[in-house]
Motif scaffolding. Structure first.
Motif, short mmCIF file in Angstrom:
data_model
loop_
_atom_site.label_atom_id
_atom_site.label_comp_id
_atom_site.label_asym_id
_atom_site.label_seq_id
_atom_site.Cartn_x
_atom_site.Cartn_y
_atom_site.Cartn_z
N TYR A 6 9.75 -31.94 -16.71
CA TYR A 6 9.78 -30.50 -16.97
C TYR A 6 10.24 -29.72 -15.73
O TYR A 6 9.80 -29.99 -14.62
N HIS A 7 11.13 -28.77 -15.95
CA HIS A 7 11.64 -27.94 -14.85
C HIS A 7 12.26 -26.68 -15.43
O HIS A 7 12.50 -26.57 -16.63
N GLN A 8 12.54 -25.72 -14.55
CA GLN A 8 13.38 -24.56 -14.89
C GLN A 8 14.71 -24.73 -14.18
O GLN A 8 14.78 -25.43 -13.16
N LYS A 10 12.69 -31.10 -24.69
CA LYS A 10 11.35 -30.59 -24.98
C LYS A 10 11.26 -29.27 -24.23
O LYS A 10 11.74 -29.18 -23.09
N VAL A 11 10.66 -28.28 -24.85
CA VAL A 11 10.52 -26.99 -24.17
C VAL A 11 9.08 -26.49 -24.28
O VAL A 11 8.33 -26.91 -25.16
N VAL A 12 8.73 -25.59 -23.36
CA VAL A 12 7.46 -24.89 -23.44
C VAL A 12 7.78 -23.47 -23.89
O VAL A 12 8.30 -22.67 -23.12
N LEU A 70 10.83 -23.60 -19.41
CA LEU A 70 10.52 -24.95 -18.94
C LEU A 70 11.05 -25.97 -19.95
O LEU A 70 10.78 -25.86 -21.15
N HIS A 71 11.83 -26.95 -19.45
CA HIS A 71 12.41 -27.94 -20.36
C HIS A 71 12.51 -29.30 -19.67
O HIS A 71 12.54 -29.39 -18.45
N GLY A 72 12.54 -30.33 -20.49
CA GLY A 72 12.68 -31.70 -19.99
C GLY A 72 13.14 -32.56 -21.14
O GLY A 72 13.34 -32.08 -22.26
N PRO A 105 6.20 -26.64 -12.60
CA PRO A 105 5.82 -27.56 -13.68
C PRO A 105 4.45 -28.20 -13.48
O PRO A 105 3.71 -28.42 -14.44
N GLU A 113 4.16 -27.61 -26.59
CA GLU A 113 5.45 -28.26 -26.37
C GLU A 113 6.19 -28.31 -27.70
O GLU A 113 5.59 -28.56 -28.73
#
Length: 240
Positions: A107-109, A164-166, A205-207, A177, A187
């Protein structure tokens, strides 16, 4: 969701930070894009090759013949109706995650922009330089203003690395994250059909997970802004 009502997509992005729109490209258009991709000279230095990932940075500059194919009528409508009249391209990357890929992304921006030079500017930094390409974290309002379109050239779900996103995390500023509180956050997996797009805000936030179903995943990632940068700093890939 479909192209019929882009207002719904626009409000979904504003509230949740992302949206998916399928059937943006016809089978014929996808075949034309595939044809160009299959005939690329892969030896250039902007191309990254490993068992897990093949990537082309500055994709629209490196492969200019793809531009007219990517910006079909549907994509142009999305840019105009969801983003706004004044938006232009500021970054483009092509990702090919092969069938056997173990590539996963935590997860990151997306916190950096690509620019043409390194300058001492207030609120710009930290800086990174790779192969004469400059990336910098700009002030928050510039990041909040960017839209990313991810064009999917393959069916993508949780088994071959769909994002995957928040949801709603794009509205919380810089969000580390490691501080995600899963008792509050949820999620969501963004499945996208071949020929569909996912639009997201870079602060969402996505990964993505490893591929487990033996199916490849190819994505064209393009970022848009309508902002001019301060002083003599320019977007390195600016393209109308």
């Amino acid at each position: 969701m479909s192209l019929n009502n882009l207002k719904i997509n626009k409000s979904h992005i504003q509230e949740y930070g992302f949206t998916v729109i399928n059937t943006m490209f016809s089978q014929t258009e996808l075949e034309e894009i595939n044809h160009v991709l299959q005939h690329i000279d892969t030896s250039k230095e902007n191309f990254r090759k490993s068992e897990d990932l093949f990537a082309i940075r500055q994709f629209l500059k490196e492969v200019p013949e793809i531009k007219n194919l990517v910006f079909n009528e549907n994509i142009q409508r999305v840019i105009k109706e969801i983003f706004g009249e004044k938006y232009f391209v500021v970054k483009s990357i092509y990702f090919d995650k092969p069938e056997t890929s173990n590539w996963y992304v935590a997860y990151h921006q997306d916190l950096t922009i690509s620019v043409d030079k390194k300058l001492d500017l207030p609120d710009f930094g930290p800086w990174t330089t790779k192969k004469n390409q400059f990336a910098v974290q700009p002030p928050l309002d510039i990041l909040e203003n960017i839209y990313t379109i991810r064009i999917h050239l393959d069916d993508t779900d949780e088994n071959n690395g769909a994002l995957k996103v928040v949801p709603k995390s794009h509205a919380k500023g810089i969000y580390r994250p490691e501080t995600i509180d899963w008792t509050i956050e949820t999620e969501e997996i963004c499945n996208v059909e071949k020929g569909g797009i996912m639009i997201m805000k870079p602060l969402t936030l996505h990964g993505s997970n490893r591929t487990t179903n033996g199916k490849k995943r190819r994505v064209i990632h393009i970022e848009f802004s309508d902002r001019e940068l301060p002083e003599v700093l320019q977007w390195s890939e600016r393209m109308n």
